[in-house]
Design an enzyme around this catalytic site. Structure first.
Site, PDB file in Angstrom:
ATOM      1  N   HIS A  49       8.330  -0.467  -4.870  1.00  0.00           N
ATOM      2  CA  HIS A  49       7.550  -0.066  -3.695  1.00  0.00           C
ATOM      3  C   HIS A  49       8.231   1.071  -2.939  1.00  0.00           C
ATOM      4  CE1 HIS A  49       6.552  -0.614   0.676  1.00  0.00           C
ATOM      5  NE2 HIS A  49       5.345  -0.475   0.177  1.00  0.00           N
ATOM      6  N   GLU A  52       7.704   4.309  -4.768  1.00  0.00           N
ATOM      7  CA  GLU A  52       6.335   4.798  -4.556  1.00  0.00           C
ATOM      8  C   GLU A  52       6.239   5.573  -3.238  1.00  0.00           C
ATOM      9  OE1 GLU A  52       3.054   3.486  -1.977  1.00  0.00           O
ATOM     10  OE2 GLU A  52       3.572   1.747  -3.215  1.00  0.00           O
ATOM     11  N   HIS A  53       6.910   5.077  -2.188  1.00  0.00           N
ATOM     12  CA  HIS A  53       6.944   5.788  -0.913  1.00  0.00           C
ATOM     13  C   HIS A  53       7.655   7.134  -1.054  1.00  0.00           C
ATOM     14  CE1 HIS A  53       5.886   2.903   2.546  1.00  0.00           C
ATOM     15  NE2 HIS A  53       5.489   2.308   1.433  1.00  0.00           N
ATOM     16  N   GLU A 129       7.070  -1.934   8.057  1.00  0.00           N
ATOM     17  CA  GLU A 129       6.010  -2.522   7.231  1.00  0.00           C
ATOM     18  C   GLU A 129       6.282  -4.010   7.007  1.00  0.00           C
ATOM     19  OE1 GLU A 129       3.715  -1.542   2.987  1.00  0.00           O
ATOM     20  OE2 GLU A 129       5.459  -0.363   3.597  1.00  0.00           O
TER      21      GLU A 129
END
Length: 412
Positions: A49, A52-53, A129
């Site tokens: 993740h 991906e950022h 997040e």
């Protein structure tokens, strides 16, 4: 239709799939990487993740601002998301801008620079997040639920990761992860819309030729374990989740039997749970069921929220409905569920974004494209006895439960 579908494999092993929809003016592009959180070891938790950022934070030829500006200049919508088994980078643009969008996606996949100052900033973003997720009761209970379903396994860990591992990641960690998983043999480029297959292949050969050859990534088999968990939180309602061992997506016949079961049991306004729990008893506003599916495992989930003093009654009524589901399914329910499932699948075929993701995921999972006609035939051939047998198999598995509510309901 099969004649609209085309596939090519580049010299380095990258799979290129297209589905032509000549009646639209746009294209949807998906770059599917067959790696997600369940591929991570304990020291890598959250890196899929995080990576991906970071893909949007600058390359050797573009700054983060330039990436955003170039997509805006072509009126494109682009983003990415990370799942347990895949990371998907996607874009939707007008057909005339397809090559430009491919150019940007190829750049961020192959040439991200992972500047240390950007890593530090994005670490803070992901912490926010995570904090947002922890403040959300739904996110919180499902995280607890899956940690029981797949106890001490990557599938049971949050995709976002935890601050302990996230804070340790450096440029070298990201480059090592890319080297291990982001190779041509583990990537699928799928494009749907008003598209010319040969032109897409030509663009892919030009833009992705530097991707090294490689093998598909592997993960350890998942094992459904189950258990009970409780979260003490002062809310207006108590939420209950019940889970059972469901169906993996690799077996299509079993998968669509389970999908029909979920629809009949709790998939719509005419479903048994909605009619009994909400309409007849007024016990819950939100109630339903669904099957979460992975390549080698699945979880059949029932959810409902109710007043604190109604939790015991809700649980009792849910168990009663579960028993009834294992005994009888009538023809009217079968017709409604099949119509609902077929309608959802066929209407989705009209959307370029859905079609692009569908052909890519099909090939990543099964090594082939499965046309909708084949799915329709599977659904048509399912009988009421198949649903009853599926219900008995699923509901006889170990029950997983998760509750979020006030502490006096613990162990109700």
């Amino acid at each position: 239709m099969k004649e609209n579908f085309n596939i090519s494999k580049l010299k380095n092993g990258l799979t290129v799939l297209t589905y032509n929809m000549p009646y639209v003016d746009s294209v949807a592009i998906n770059l599917i990487t067959k790696v997600g959180s369940r591929y991570e070891n304990s020291e890598e938790e959250g890196i899929s993740h995080f990576l991906e950022h970071m893909a949007f934070k600058g390359t050797t030829t573009r700054t983060a601002k330039q990436i955003a500006e170039e997509f805006d200049e072509i009126g494109g919508h682009f983003n990415a998301y990370t799942g347990h088994e895949k990371t998907i980078y996607y874009a939707r643009v007008l057909s005339e801008n397809c090559d430009k969008a491919l150019n940007i996606l190829a750049d961020i996949i192959q040439n991200s620079i992972f500047a240390e100052e950007e890593i530090a900033k994005e670490y803070q973003v992901i912490l926010q997040e995570i904090a947002h997720s922890q403040d959300n009761p739904d996110d919180l209970i499902y995280e607890k639920f899956y940690s029981s379903v797949y106890k001490d396994q990557p599938l049971g860990k949050p995709i976002l990761g935890a601050s302990k591992t996230l804070s340790s990641f450096t440029k070298e960690h990201f480059l090592s992860f890319i080297d291990k998983h982001y190779n041509a043999g583990n990537l699928y480029l799928s494009v749907a819309g008003n598209v010319d297959h040969d032109k897409i292949v030509s663009s892919a050969e030009r833009l992705f030729s530097s991707l090294k050859q490689g093998e598909k990534s592997n993960f350890l088999p998942a094992k459904y374990i189950g258990g009970n968990s409780f979260i003490n939180k002062d809310l207006e309602q108590t939420t209950l989740i019940l889970g059972f061992e469901g169906t993996p997506y690799i077996n299509l016949e079993r998968l669509y039997r389970t999908q029909l079961l979920a629809i009949i049991f709790g998939g719509g306004m005419s479903s048994r749970l909605f009619q009994h729990i909400r309409e007849k008893l007024g016990l819950a506003y939100a109630v339903g069921s669904y099957n979460s599916t992975y390549s080698d495992s699945g979880v059949f989930t029932i959810y409902a929220s109710t007043a604190h003093d109604k939790l015991e009654l809700l649980y009792k009524e849910l168990k009663t409905e579960i028993t009834k589901m294992t005994e009888k399914v009538n023809e009217e329910e079968m017709i409604r569920a099949k119509t609902q499932l077929r309608s959802n699948l066929l209407m989705a075929q009209e959307k370029v974004a859905y079609k692009s993701e569908e052909i890519g995921k099909n090939y990543a999972a099964f090594g082939k494209y499965i046309p909708p006609e084949e799915i329709m035939e599977i659904i048509t051939n399912i009988k009421a006895d198949d649903i009853i047998n599926t219900a008995n198999k699923i509901f006889s598995s170990i029950t997983t439960s998760a509750i979020i509510g006030p502490n006096d309901l613990r162990g109700f």
